[in-house]
Write a protein that holds these residues in place. Structure first.
Motif, PDB file in Angstrom:
ATOM      1  N   ALA A  47      21.254  37.233  47.113  1.00  0.00           N
ATOM      2  CA  ALA A  47      21.752  38.421  46.119  1.00  0.00           C
ATOM      3  C   ALA A  47      23.378  38.327  46.211  1.00  0.00           C
ATOM      4  O   ALA A  47      24.163  38.471  45.768  1.00  0.00           O
ATOM      5  N   LEU A  48      23.339  39.444  47.210  1.00  0.00           N
ATOM      6  CA  LEU A  48      24.723  40.052  47.661  1.00  0.00           C
ATOM      7  C   LEU A  48      25.395  39.094  48.039  1.00  0.00           C
ATOM      8  O   LEU A  48      26.839  39.130  47.944  1.00  0.00           O
ATOM      9  N   ASN A  49      24.906  37.728  48.321  1.00  0.00           N
ATOM     10  CA  ASN A  49      25.889  36.328  48.397  1.00  0.00           C
ATOM     11  C   ASN A  49      26.841  35.522  46.865  1.00  0.00           C
ATOM     12  O   ASN A  49      26.737  34.615  46.997  1.00  0.00           O
ATOM     13  N   ASP A  50      25.800  35.702  45.726  1.00  0.00           N
ATOM     14  CA  ASP A  50      25.586  35.272  45.330  1.00  0.00           C
ATOM     15  C   ASP A  50      26.351  35.701  44.145  1.00  0.00           C
ATOM     16  O   ASP A  50      26.771  36.758  43.235  1.00  0.00           O
ATOM     17  N   PRO A  51      27.760  34.661  43.572  1.00  0.00           N
ATOM     18  CA  PRO A  51      28.556  34.876  42.565  1.00  0.00           C
ATOM     19  C   PRO A  51      29.150  35.345  41.810  1.00  0.00           C
ATOM     20  O   PRO A  51      29.589  36.281  40.979  1.00  0.00           O
ATOM     21  N   GLY A  52      26.661  34.529  41.227  1.00  0.00           N
ATOM     22  CA  GLY A  52      27.098  35.927  39.898  1.00  0.00           C
ATOM     23  C   GLY A  52      26.539  37.113  40.011  1.00  0.00           C
ATOM     24  O   GLY A  52      26.963  37.976  39.208  1.00  0.00           O
ATOM     25  N   VAL A  53      26.025  37.657  41.706  1.00  0.00           N
ATOM     26  CA  VAL A  53      25.485  39.434  40.994  1.00  0.00           C
ATOM     27  C   VAL A  53      27.332  39.871  41.549  1.00  0.00           C
ATOM     28  O   VAL A  53      27.225  40.925  41.365  1.00  0.00           O
ATOM     29  N   LYS A  54      27.997  39.508  42.843  1.00  0.00           N
ATOM     30  CA  LYS A  54      29.458  39.562  42.439  1.00  0.00           C
ATOM     31  C   LYS A  54      30.328  40.045  41.238  1.00  0.00           C
ATOM     32  O   LYS A  54      30.885  41.776  41.143  1.00  0.00           O
ATOM     33  N   GLU A  55      30.075  38.823  40.319  1.00  0.00           N
ATOM     34  CA  GLU A  55      31.196  39.391  39.030  1.00  0.00           C
ATOM     35  C   GLU A  55      29.458  40.455  38.195  1.00  0.00           C
ATOM     36  O   GLU A  55      30.656  40.905  37.790  1.00  0.00           O
ATOM     37  N   LEU A  56      28.507  40.655  38.376  1.00  0.00           N
ATOM     38  CA  LEU A  56      28.598  41.361  37.422  1.00  0.00           C
ATOM     39  C   LEU A  56      28.389  42.783  37.997  1.00  0.00           C
ATOM     40  O   LEU A  56      28.505  43.909  37.427  1.00  0.00           O
ATOM     41  N   ALA A  57      28.389  42.751  39.110  1.00  0.00           N
ATOM     42  CA  ALA A  57      29.072  43.972  39.773  1.00  0.00           C
ATOM     43  C   ALA A  57      30.596  44.622  39.845  1.00  0.00           C
ATOM     44  O   ALA A  57      30.759  45.736  39.542  1.00  0.00           O
ATOM     45  N   LYS A  58      31.266  43.709  39.720  1.00  0.00           N
ATOM     46  CA  LYS A  58      32.596  43.350  39.061  1.00  0.00           C
ATOM     47  C   LYS A  58      33.162  44.273  37.922  1.00  0.00           C
ATOM     48  O   LYS A  58      33.849  45.118  37.493  1.00  0.00           O
ATOM     49  N   ALA A  59      32.181  43.072  37.107  1.00  0.00           N
ATOM     50  CA  ALA A  59      32.342  43.933  35.540  1.00  0.00           C
ATOM     51  C   ALA A  59      31.946  45.174  35.470  1.00  0.00           C
ATOM     52  O   ALA A  59      32.195  45.545  34.483  1.00  0.00           O
ATOM     53  N   GLU A  60      31.118  45.733  36.480  1.00  0.00           N
ATOM     54  CA  GLU A  60      30.061  47.237  35.799  1.00  0.00           C
ATOM     55  C   GLU A  60      31.311  48.361  36.398  1.00  0.00           C
ATOM     56  O   GLU A  60      31.227  49.308  35.759  1.00  0.00           O
ATOM     57  N   VAL A  61      31.937  47.859  37.040  1.00  0.00           N
ATOM     58  CA  VAL A  61      33.054  49.130  37.903  1.00  0.00           C
ATOM     59  C   VAL A  61      33.831  48.539  36.918  1.00  0.00           C
ATOM     60  O   VAL A  61      34.949  49.911  36.321  1.00  0.00           O
ATOM     61  N   ASP A  62      34.370  47.603  36.196  1.00  0.00           N
ATOM     62  CA  ASP A  62      35.253  47.613  35.413  1.00  0.00           C
ATOM     63  C   ASP A  62      34.874  48.658  34.526  1.00  0.00           C
ATOM     64  O   ASP A  62      36.043  49.122  33.540  1.00  0.00           O
ATOM     65  N   LYS A  63      34.037  48.334  33.975  1.00  0.00           N
ATOM     66  CA  LYS A  63      33.702  49.493  32.675  1.00  0.00           C
ATOM     67  C   LYS A  63      33.224  50.825  32.807  1.00  0.00           C
ATOM     68  O   LYS A  63      33.795  51.527  32.261  1.00  0.00           O
ATOM     69  N   ALA A  64      33.119  51.171  34.197  1.00  0.00           N
ATOM     70  CA  ALA A  64      33.044  52.552  34.464  1.00  0.00           C
ATOM     71  C   ALA A  64      34.800  52.782  34.349  1.00  0.00           C
ATOM     72  O   ALA A  64      35.336  54.393  33.871  1.00  0.00           O
TER      73      ALA A  64
END
Lengths: 202, 202
Positions: free
Chosen positions: B147-164
């Motif tokens: 999961a930590l290396n999954d581009p989809g998870v990275k993208e999801l986390a980045k999107a959440e940071v941007d939303k915050a």
């Protein structure tokens, strides 16, 4: 009797103003006195690299709301001054001049200056406005004007600002109970617990 | 039912950690749920020009004392981690990966990650240390590593940071009750009064 609680604040700081409305009663509840010690946040920011809150992206917008919301929370009358923040050299000098003669009266003057700025929107960074507040407070305008221009008073105020910073004051309010420093009006609760319990190890 | 309270925090933030120990019970008292939303303070600091507390002259020394004193005040176990602050990308990614499947479990994992960092001094900025914490929590190490290396998870986390950040989060914790934002563990008292009273005009 225990030493007074040192209450460091900047006349331009809303959180200092909120704390100023609470600190004496809180201290008295535990048999303590308070020494009011205005200082200049600008001087501390030269060391910390800090920037006045309103000009910080994101944080500035939040701060303006938090000032007003916190004023209601503390039950303190407040209006964001038209000019904010300001340099608080003039009120600090007036304070230390009077403090040399009568600390209790100087403390009451500080409360009047805070109120002038945060309730009546008087820009106390202007020496003439600080003088007018002092005059309404009952001091002689001519004497205050002379004091603000007196090199000895300037030196005294500067020495107090330097002492505040040497003590660690980097924000306002900065409240030292014995040797324990608390930053922020939002530390009044911790101060109360500290005074009530005699402090705790950490 | 009212929308959940949004609890934005950085895994590297002591004040976020203190609030994490209190926020669920506080919300529950008023019939509210909490959505835990880790973000990265580093990303916000690029906008605010902020600097990690420990490296700020004067304020850094104060902060280290305030962390430890506040931990005792809140009754939360705490030890300054040997490496502090840290980048919290790995735990944030693990959180959002699990959150997609099970928000309640993700929240429990966040508490375990916070505890690992602030009690057991495990440097969760290292992906392998985050994976080890997840494994002790009961997740499969291999799945977390993937999961930590999954581009989809990275993208999801980045999107959440941007939303915050779009929501205004510039510090940790940053807690949004309906549309009202509160910054800092020291705003829990105001949040309680806000929830109890239905808020106030200011």
């Amino acid at each position: 009797m225990a030493a007074p609680i040192d209450f460091y604040f900047d006349f331009s700081s809303p959180y200092g103003y909120f704390a100023s409305a609470k600190i004496d009663a809180l201290a008295a509840k535990y048999g303590r006195e308070v020494a009011w010690r205005p200082f200049l946040l600008g001087a501390a920011m030269k060391i910390t690299g800090g920037v006045p809150l309103p000009s910080v992206p994101m944080k500035g917008d939040y701060a303006r709301r938090d000032f007003a919301r916190s004023a209601k929370f503390y039950g303190v009358e407040y209006k964001l001054p038209s000019t904010f923040p300001i340099s608080s050299q003039a009120p600090a000098r007036a304070f230390y001049w009077l403090n040399r003669k009568d600390p209790k009266q100087a403390q009451a003057l500080a409360a009047a200056l805070y109120r002038a700025y945060f309730v009546d929107d008087i820009n106390i960074s202007n020496p003439e406005d600080t003088i007018a507040v002092c005059a309404r407070f009952g001091l002689k305008a001519e004497e205050v004007r002379a004091a603000l221009n007196d090199p000895g008073v300037k030196e005294l105020a500067k020495a107090e600002v330097d002492k505040a910073i040497a003590r660690g004051a980097f924000g306002s309010p900065y409240i030292v109970v014995d040797d324990e420093a608390f930053w922020g009006a939002d530390r009044l609760e911790q101060i109360e617990k500290w005074l009530a319990s005699g402090g705790w190890k950490y």
